[in-house]
Design a protein around this motif. Structure first.
Motif, short mmCIF file in Angstrom:
data_model
loop_
_atom_site.label_atom_id
_atom_site.label_comp_id
_atom_site.label_asym_id
_atom_site.label_seq_id
_atom_site.Cartn_x
_atom_site.Cartn_y
_atom_site.Cartn_z
N THR A 28 0.84 -1.34 0.03
CA THR A 28 0.06 0.09 -0.02
C THR A 28 0.79 1.26 0.05
OG1 THR A 28 0.02 -0.07 2.13
CG2 THR A 28 -1.95 -1.25 0.95
N SER A 29 0.55 2.19 -0.77
CA SER A 29 1.40 3.26 -0.89
C SER A 29 0.78 4.76 -1.10
CB SER A 29 2.22 3.11 -2.18
OG SER A 29 1.50 3.18 -3.39
N ASN A 30 1.44 5.82 -0.65
CA ASN A 30 1.14 7.18 -0.67
C ASN A 30 2.12 7.93 -1.55
OD1 ASN A 30 -1.33 6.81 0.69
ND2 ASN A 30 -0.16 7.26 2.61
N SER A 31 1.85 8.88 -2.26
CA SER A 31 2.92 9.80 -2.84
C SER A 31 2.50 11.21 -2.73
CB SER A 31 2.90 9.31 -4.41
OG SER A 31 1.91 9.31 -5.02
N PHE A 32 3.87 12.05 -2.92
CA PHE A 32 3.77 13.26 -2.62
C PHE A 32 4.66 13.77 -3.77
CE2 PHE A 32 3.30 11.44 1.57
CZ PHE A 32 1.78 12.07 1.89
N GLU A 48 5.76 6.80 -0.28
CA GLU A 48 5.82 5.96 1.12
C GLU A 48 5.13 4.76 0.93
OE1 GLU A 48 6.13 9.56 4.19
OE2 GLU A 48 4.07 8.75 3.81
N GLN A 81 10.23 4.33 2.51
CA GLN A 81 10.32 5.73 2.05
C GLN A 81 11.37 5.89 0.81
OE1 GLN A 81 10.78 9.13 4.25
NE2 GLN A 81 9.74 10.44 2.56
#
Length: 167
Positions: A28-32, A48, A81
């Motif tokens: 599972t990922s988040n990106s910025f 992340e 990260q």
């Protein structure tokens, strides 16, 4: 006492060399990304992600982004990260695929890069995607230009009206 320490160290080395790699990772990922380029010269990308393995574990991870290999930082238990920056002019809009490798994959990638071979054929452990919608570079017209243009327009209208009244 020293003999026990040597035995324990040998056992730990032996056990780590036969450790299983992560199988069937669930990611599972988040990106910025930087979205305002008016005051910065580089766009920052941050991904992340959290990884759960059905068996085995992860030690050191490496990410490949557009042919560049960077280390992945561990930010907690099973949390990682990866980040990098690009100059505003070369930052592309859209999805960026990040290929994540374990140490064996990293070794294969480094060998392929050293020999000038393609790395697309090397199987990654898993992949993460970052979406960069683009960065705001400021308005098309600067406010100073609009103010000067508007003042010239008002002056033209004023002088035109004055000349019509005097004639």
């Amino acid at each position: 006492m020293v003999q026990y320490g040597v035995i324990i160290a040998c056992f730990a080395l032996f056990a780590s060399s036969y450790a299983e790699t992560c199988s069937q990772p669930k990611v599972t990922s988040n990106s910025f990304t930087t979205q305002d380029a008016t005051i910065v010269s580089n766009i920052a990308y941050i991904a992340e992600f959290e990884v759960e393995c059905t068996s085995g574990g992860l030690t050191n991870l490496y990410a490949e982004v557009d042919g560049n290999v960077v280390p992945v930082s561990s930010t907690g238990q099973n949390k990682y990260q990866v980040s990098w920056t690009e100059v505003n002019a070369s930052a592309k809009r859209g999805d960026r695929n990040i290929r994540i490798f374990d140490e064996d994959g990293y070794t294969a990638v480094r060998k392929a890069l050293r020999n000038g071979e393609e790395i697309s054929g090397i199987t990654e452990l898993f992949g993460v995607t970052i979406n960069h919608p683009g960065a705001f570079n400021g308005p098309w017209l600067k406010s100073e230009f609009l103010a000067a243009t508007l003042s010239l327009l008002v002056a033209y209208i004023a002088f035109s009206s004055r000349s019509k009244l005097l004639s």
